[in-house]
Scaffold this active site. Structure first.
Site, PDB file in Angstrom:
ATOM      1  N   ARG A  71       0.830  -1.214   0.000  1.00 36.13           N
ATOM      2  CA  ARG A  71       0.000   0.000   0.000  1.00 36.13           C
ATOM      3  C   ARG A  71       0.863   1.262   0.000  1.00 36.13           C
ATOM      4  O   ARG A  71       0.472   2.274  -0.584  1.00 36.13           O
ATOM      5  CB  ARG A  71      -0.939   0.003   1.192  1.00 36.13           C
ATOM      6  CG  ARG A  71      -2.061  -0.978   0.965  1.00 36.13           C
ATOM      7  CD  ARG A  71      -3.142  -0.825   2.005  1.00 36.13           C
ATOM      8  NE  ARG A  71      -4.315  -1.566   1.591  1.00 36.13           N
ATOM      9  CZ  ARG A  71      -5.120  -2.210   2.425  1.00 36.13           C
ATOM     10  NH1 ARG A  71      -4.878  -2.197   3.718  1.00 36.13           N
ATOM     11  NH2 ARG A  71      -6.164  -2.852   1.965  1.00 36.13           N
ATOM     12  N   LYS A 234     -20.541 -15.067  -0.058  1.00 33.43           N
ATOM     13  CA  LYS A 234     -21.956 -14.700   0.083  1.00 33.43           C
ATOM     14  C   LYS A 234     -22.532 -13.919  -1.087  1.00 33.43           C
ATOM     15  O   LYS A 234     -21.914 -12.984  -1.586  1.00 33.43           O
ATOM     16  CB  LYS A 234     -22.107 -13.824   1.318  1.00 33.43           C
ATOM     17  CG  LYS A 234     -21.898 -14.548   2.617  1.00 33.43           C
ATOM     18  CD  LYS A 234     -22.114 -13.548   3.712  1.00 33.43           C
ATOM     19  CE  LYS A 234     -21.969 -14.150   5.080  1.00 33.43           C
ATOM     20  NZ  LYS A 234     -21.933 -13.058   6.067  1.00 33.43           N
ATOM     21  N   GLY A 390      -9.687  -8.847  -1.597  1.00 29.93           N
ATOM     22  CA  GLY A 390      -8.488  -9.464  -1.028  1.00 29.93           C
ATOM     23  C   GLY A 390      -8.202 -10.863  -1.543  1.00 29.93           C
ATOM     24  O   GLY A 390      -7.061 -11.189  -1.874  1.00 29.93           O
ATOM     25  N   GLY A 413     -13.589  -3.030  -0.484  1.00 28.14           N
ATOM     26  CA  GLY A 413     -14.931  -2.509  -0.210  1.00 28.14           C
ATOM     27  C   GLY A 413     -15.295  -1.383  -1.163  1.00 28.14           C
ATOM     28  O   GLY A 413     -16.409  -1.340  -1.702  1.00 28.14           O
TER      29      GLY A 413
HETATM   30  P1  AMP Z   1     -15.646 -13.210   0.081  1.00 21.91           P
HETATM   31  O1  AMP Z   1     -14.950 -12.574   1.245  1.00 21.91           O
HETATM   32  O2  AMP Z   1     -17.107 -13.086   0.091  1.00 21.91           O
HETATM   33  O3  AMP Z   1     -15.019 -12.844  -1.252  1.00 21.91           O
HETATM   34  O4  AMP Z   1     -15.394 -14.772   0.269  1.00 21.91           O
HETATM   35  C1  AMP Z   1     -14.144 -15.351   0.245  1.00 21.91           C
HETATM   36  C2  AMP Z   1     -14.189 -16.654   0.986  1.00 21.91           C
HETATM   37  O5  AMP Z   1     -15.144 -17.503   0.388  1.00 21.91           O
HETATM   38  C3  AMP Z   1     -12.867 -17.395   0.917  1.00 21.91           C
HETATM   39  O6  AMP Z   1     -12.321 -17.468   2.205  1.00 21.91           O
HETATM   40  C4  AMP Z   1     -13.248 -18.772   0.397  1.00 21.91           C
HETATM   41  O7  AMP Z   1     -12.617 -19.809   1.087  1.00 21.91           O
HETATM   42  C5  AMP Z   1     -14.732 -18.835   0.631  1.00 21.91           C
HETATM   43  N1  AMP Z   1     -15.385 -19.767  -0.298  1.00 21.91           N
HETATM   44  C6  AMP Z   1     -15.281 -19.791  -1.634  1.00 21.91           C
HETATM   45  N2  AMP Z   1     -15.967 -20.812  -2.147  1.00 21.91           N
HETATM   46  C7  AMP Z   1     -16.526 -21.462  -1.101  1.00 21.91           C
HETATM   47  C8  AMP Z   1     -17.370 -22.609  -0.994  1.00 21.91           C
HETATM   48  N3  AMP Z   1     -17.760 -23.274  -2.079  1.00 21.91           N
HETATM   49  N4  AMP Z   1     -17.766 -22.972   0.245  1.00 21.91           N
HETATM   50  C9  AMP Z   1     -17.387 -22.273   1.328  1.00 21.91           C
HETATM   51  N5  AMP Z   1     -16.585 -21.194   1.285  1.00 21.91           N
HETATM   52  C10 AMP Z   1     -16.170 -20.788   0.079  1.00 21.91           C
END
Ligand code: AMP
Length: 433
Positions: A71, A234, A390, A413
């Site tokens: 950064r 999510k 990230g 974000g």
């Molecule tokens: P996000 O912060 O929403 O971008 O989510 C990232 C996280 O989603 C990472 O730590 C991944 O390990 C998790 N992730 C990705 N695919 C899956 C899955 N099929 N089941 C559970 N966790 C997941």
């Protein structure tokens, strides 16, 4: 890529001439480096003036030492330019989430030391971001001199966008503000937004400009086909991005856990995969909308499943229609990788946010790493690629293709809010041109 726009005479607005701008073009034309019509640092007259530069030095620390200086490095083009222009630099940032008061654990002193090392130039430090000491140190700066202020979040007024505090920050400069902290631009905080009310000119720094240029162009004038790749845990975190990019992109590839809410909404078995039950209706609506508009919304056709969320859990591959009840999907499968890579290969603009699976565990990393490689290959073939968030950023580094990506966004974000169609307060507050 800049936009060519007719503009009022720049020297009339800013009291100085733009060298070579629009040479040979009458009325004066200016090549805009960002499509946001915001003042940029290049247009400021910094010589002999104190300029308040909001940077993002929110770096990881261990035992008082910066463990990743990315950064800080990202802001060097802005800082070097400001030094070269003869400005007197007053730098402010937040670091971590101190709870309403000074906490040595979150001091910016290690970042100031790292900056000194990177610039190979003395850097002064003020132990408080406002007050007599900071003011005296700012006034003693020579042209090209640098002062780093202590963490702005040591004052709770920072996050409240407090007017009096904003004014105190502005007192440390001569009416000139530069924002290079894209990662904080979605926050209406005093050192990002409030301060702009008490300066004459508020401009984007080079990093901010680059972020706006890439993200702004993807949203307003993308080279087509435009493929959006969205993954991660999510749906709920990315609803706005999905909805907005469905209006703008030509195709959307969905992976990660969020795919299961869509697959379940289609009536497919998802076993123990992560599903957001309260988003099933929304997923069904988005799928129906995509179908009706003939929008290419792609979901995995196969996946890597395991009985539990655990490194070393026995992994097998199956079609999404054959997911056993006691298994959970943890990565996209080989057929999906081929289908997604084919879509990515056709793209001329690619925006990627969120991993395709649990890439932190080697058995479930392949989908994400292959997508990273496909994005890099498409970029080599002429596409503009933007990676944010990230985990996807970590994935492009992990697969060794980070230097092949057109733009790696520094603000997770902020880039999500921007791609979701929201106006960022830190960008809105900059001076319009
Ligand atoms: P996000 O912060 O929403 O971008 O989510 C990232 C996280 O989603 C990472 O730590 C991944 O390990 C998790 N992730 C990705 N695919 C899956 C899955 N099929 N089941 C559970 N966790 C997941």
């Amino acid at each position: 890529m800049g936009l060519l726009l007719p503009l009022p005479r720049f020297d009339q607005i800013h009291g100085r001439k733009i060298l070579n701008a629009g040479a040979g073009l009458r009325p004066p034309f200016l090549i805009l480096a960002n499509p946001m019509n915001k003042l940029t640092i290049d247009a400021l007259d910094l010589r002999g003036k104190r300029v308040f530069i909001r940077v993002d030095f929110n770096v990881p620390l261990k035992d008082g030492v910066v463990t990743d200086d990315t950064r800080i490095r990202e802001t060097l083009p802005t800082l070097r330019l400001a030094i070269q222009m003869g400005g007197r630099l007053v730098l402010a940032s937040h670091l971590g989430r101190p709870k309403g008061g000074p906490d040595p654990k979150y001091s910016l002193l290690p970042a100031a030391k790292k900056l000194e090392e990177l610039l190979d130039k003395p850097v002064q430090f003020a132990g408080d971001c406002v007050g007599a000491d900071a003011e005296a140190k700012s006034r003693s700066l020579a042209d090209g001199g640098i002062l780093v202020l202590e963490n702005v979040r040591f004052h709770p007024q920072e996050e409240k966008n407090d007017e009096a505090f904003s004014k105190q920050l502005a007192a440390l400069c001569d009416g000139l503000f530069v924002c290079d902290a894209f990662g904080s631009a979605h926050r209406a905080h005093a050192s990002v937004v409030g301060i702009t009310r008490f300066v004459q000119q508020a401009a984007a720094g080079k990093l901010m400009q680059k972020e706006l240029e890439y993200l702004g162009k993807a949203l307003t004038n993308p080279a087509r086909p435009f493929v959006a790749i969205l993954g991660g845990a999510k749906v709920s975190d990315k609803i706005e991005v999905i909805e907005n990019l469905m209006k703008i992109a030509d195709a959307m590839l969905i992976g990660g856990a969020m795919a299961y809410t869509f697959l379940k909404a289609q009536g497919l078995p998802v076993g123990k995969s992560l599903v957001e039950e309260d988003k099933l209706e929304l997923a069904a609506r988005l799928l129906a909308e995509a179908k009706q508009r003939n929008f290419r919304l792609l979901l995995p056709s196969d996946h890597v499943v395991a009985p539990e969320f655990k490194a070393g859990a026995p992994a097998t591959i199956c079609g999404v229609a054959e997911t056993p009840a006691e298994q959970m999907g943890l990565d996209i499968g080989p057929k999906s990788i081929v289908a997604y890579a084919a879509e990515i290969a056709k793209a001329k603009t690619i925006v990627w946010n969120g991993p395709m699976g649990v890439f932190e565990m080697p058995a479930f990393a392949k989908g994400t790493l292959e997508v990273a490689k496909a994005v890099a290959a498409a970029t080599a073939a002429g596409a503009v690629s933007i990676v944010g968030g990230g985990d996807s950023v970590a994935a492009v580094h992990q697969s060794g293709v980070a230097d092949k990506i057109s733009h790696i966004s520094t603000g997770g974000g902020a880039s999500l809010e921007f791609l979701g169609g929201r106006k960022l307060p830190g960008v809105e507050a900059l001076t319009n041109i």
